[in-house]
Design a protein around this motif. Structure first.
Motif, short mmCIF file in Angstrom:
data_model
loop_
_atom_site.label_atom_id
_atom_site.label_comp_id
_atom_site.label_asym_id
_atom_site.label_seq_id
_atom_site.Cartn_x
_atom_site.Cartn_y
_atom_site.Cartn_z
N VAL A 215 0.83 -1.20 0.00
CA VAL A 215 0.00 0.00 0.00
C VAL A 215 0.87 1.25 0.00
CG1 VAL A 215 -1.64 1.36 1.36
CG2 VAL A 215 -1.99 -1.11 1.09
N VAL A 216 1.92 1.26 0.82
CA VAL A 216 2.82 2.41 0.87
C VAL A 216 3.49 2.63 -0.48
CG1 VAL A 216 4.97 3.27 1.87
CG2 VAL A 216 3.23 2.26 3.35
N VAL A 217 3.96 1.55 -1.11
CA VAL A 217 4.62 1.67 -2.41
C VAL A 217 3.65 2.20 -3.46
CG1 VAL A 217 5.68 0.38 -4.30
CG2 VAL A 217 6.32 -0.12 -1.94
N ILE A 218 2.41 1.69 -3.46
CA ILE A 218 1.40 2.14 -4.42
C ILE A 218 1.09 3.62 -4.22
CG2 ILE A 218 -1.02 1.91 -5.09
CD1 ILE A 218 -0.73 -1.11 -4.52
N MET A 219 0.96 4.04 -2.97
CA MET A 219 0.69 5.45 -2.69
C MET A 219 1.87 6.33 -3.10
SD MET A 219 -2.35 5.70 -1.62
CE MET A 219 -3.64 4.56 -1.09
N PHE A 220 3.09 5.84 -2.90
CA PHE A 220 4.27 6.59 -3.31
C PHE A 220 4.29 6.76 -4.83
CE2 PHE A 220 8.74 6.50 -4.77
CZ PHE A 220 9.19 7.68 -4.22
N CYS A 221 3.97 5.68 -5.54
CA CYS A 221 3.93 5.75 -7.00
C CYS A 221 2.82 6.69 -7.48
CB CYS A 221 3.71 4.35 -7.59
SG CYS A 221 5.12 3.24 -7.35
N GLU B 188 -14.42 5.89 -9.87
CA GLU B 188 -13.85 6.37 -8.62
C GLU B 188 -14.79 6.09 -7.46
OE1 GLU B 188 -10.94 7.71 -7.75
OE2 GLU B 188 -10.17 7.43 -9.78
N THR B 189 -16.08 6.14 -7.72
CA THR B 189 -17.07 5.89 -6.68
C THR B 189 -17.31 4.40 -6.46
OG1 THR B 189 -18.20 7.93 -7.35
CG2 THR B 189 -19.41 6.46 -5.89
N GLY B 190 -17.33 3.63 -7.55
CA GLY B 190 -17.69 2.22 -7.47
C GLY B 190 -16.57 1.27 -7.19
N VAL B 191 -15.32 1.72 -7.26
CA VAL B 191 -14.17 0.84 -7.03
C VAL B 191 -13.45 1.26 -5.75
CG1 VAL B 191 -11.95 0.05 -7.92
CG2 VAL B 191 -13.86 0.42 -9.49
N GLN B 192 -13.29 0.32 -4.85
CA GLN B 192 -12.59 0.59 -3.60
C GLN B 192 -11.29 -0.20 -3.56
OE1 GLN B 192 -15.23 2.88 -3.61
NE2 GLN B 192 -14.13 3.10 -1.67
N ASN B 193 -10.36 0.26 -2.75
CA ASN B 193 -9.04 -0.35 -2.64
C ASN B 193 -9.07 -1.44 -1.57
OD1 ASN B 193 -6.32 -0.96 -2.32
ND2 ASN B 193 -5.66 1.15 -2.65
N GLY B 194 -9.28 -2.68 -2.02
CA GLY B 194 -9.37 -3.79 -1.07
C GLY B 194 -8.10 -3.99 -0.28
N ALA B 195 -6.95 -3.77 -0.92
CA ALA B 195 -5.67 -3.93 -0.22
C ALA B 195 -5.56 -2.94 0.94
CB ALA B 195 -4.51 -3.75 -1.20
N LEU B 196 -5.97 -1.70 0.69
CA LEU B 196 -5.93 -0.69 1.74
C LEU B 196 -6.90 -1.06 2.86
CD1 LEU B 196 -4.92 2.01 2.83
CD2 LEU B 196 -6.65 3.16 1.44
N GLY B 197 -8.07 -1.59 2.50
CA GLY B 197 -9.04 -2.00 3.51
C GLY B 197 -8.50 -3.09 4.42
N ILE B 198 -7.83 -4.08 3.83
CA ILE B 198 -7.23 -5.15 4.65
C ILE B 198 -6.12 -4.59 5.53
CG2 ILE B 198 -5.97 -7.34 4.60
CD1 ILE B 198 -7.30 -7.94 1.92
N ILE C 135 -12.08 -9.39 6.33
CA ILE C 135 -12.67 -10.32 5.38
C ILE C 135 -13.47 -9.62 4.28
CG2 ILE C 135 -14.40 -12.16 5.14
CD1 ILE C 135 -13.42 -13.28 7.81
N PRO C 136 -14.31 -8.60 4.59
CA PRO C 136 -15.04 -7.94 3.50
C PRO C 136 -14.14 -7.36 2.42
CG PRO C 136 -16.01 -7.36 5.61
CD PRO C 136 -14.74 -8.10 5.92
N SER C 137 -13.01 -6.78 2.80
CA SER C 137 -12.10 -6.21 1.80
C SER C 137 -11.49 -7.29 0.93
CB SER C 137 -10.99 -5.41 2.50
OG SER C 137 -11.51 -4.25 3.12
#
Length: 290
Positions: A14-20, A235-245, A263-265
């Protein structure tokens, strides 16, 4: 092995993705908000207000258990991240708008996640809710999202030519890392995911489908162009499951494997690939109206 994926590699990814994400931003991206306030404000309305409200209603309609309901609300507080940007780019929609919305919403996670987490804990769990330090939650979100984004922006401002050359490579690496880590987290906890798929999958599908539809309809009704409406819908319909976990693991630790909050993420990532990705592929094939 599952513990390593969830507690170490996932937050790192998540940190790497946010940095990119930060590497791809310039001052012009934020200045665009002033030049195109309507599209941004519609996206903000959908992401910050409508999304949590829809998620909250779905948890009641489907009778989701307390911990899983909190997990769905955590997911609702997570912006689309690099996934929405990639789909927008492949679809030839408004990439600049997508990146701007993702960046701003990722930065505001420092405020929105603690608020939504605290609200949902009290709403669904009451006196049985585990103790959550709001200030510590905000600090964790800062280091998980805002800090790496700002680091990427600073790196680009200091060495624009170098960053411009390597940013596409970093973007591909971050997406590969995301796919490997989220896949590893799901596979290493497959029994848990499989056991809860039928329980949570329909509710998560309704959340994603409803928000995609609302994103398009609200954007069109409020005067956005066809391309802007499609961009806002993803942007509204897609959430970041990795960030949620990652959030559920960092803020609610001491659980072997995926916690009930995470589990939901994890299930959402599977639901999105199976059901929502084809929807966006269909939208991408439609000729734009404007």
């Amino acid at each position: 092995m599952g513990e390593i994926f969830i507690s170490v590699l996932l937050p790192l990814a998540v940190v790497v993705i946010m940095f990119c994400l930060g590497l791809g931003l310039t001052a012009a991206d934020f200045q665009r908000i002033g030049r195109r306030p309507r599209a941004f404000c519609v996206g903000a309305l959908n992401q910050i207000i409508l999304l949590p409200c829809i998620a909250l209603m779905v948890t009641f309609i489907f009778g989701i258990s307390a911990e899983a309901a909190v997990g769905i609300m955590i997911l609702a507080a997570c912006p689309g991240g690099a996934i929405s940007n990639i789909v927008t780019k492949l679809s030839n929609w408004d990439v600049a708008l997508s990146v701007t919305l993702t960046a701003v919403f990722s930065l505001t996670c420092v405020v929105t996640v603690p608020l939504i987490l605290g609200f949902s804990m009290q709403m669904f769990m009451g006196a049985t809710a585990p103790a959550i330090d709001i200030s510590s939650t905000a600090l964790a979100m800062f280091f998980l999202t805002a800090s790496p984004i700002l680091a990427g922006v600073i790196a680009r401002s200091l060495a624009p030519r170098i960053v411009a050359a390597v940013e596409p490579i970093f973007s591909k690496v971050s997406m590969l890392l995301f796919a490997m880590v989220i896949g590893g987290a799901i596979i290493s906890n497959w029994v848990v995911v499989a056991d809860n798929y039928l329980r949570l999958g329909p509710a998560l599908f309704v959340v994603g489908a409803s928000l995609t539809f609302i994103g398009i309809m609200s954007s069109g009704m409020l005067g956005c162009t066809d391309i802007e409406a499609k961009t806002i819908s993803i942007e509204t319909g897609v959430q970041n499951g990795a960030l949620g976990i990652a959030i559920a693991t960092l803020l609610l630790p001491n659980t072997n494997g995926l916690s009930e909050y995470a589990i939901p993420s994890a299930i959402y990532s599977v639901v999105w690939i199976v059901t929502m990705l084809p929807v966006f592929a269909l939208l991408a094939r439609r000729s734009p109206i404007s």
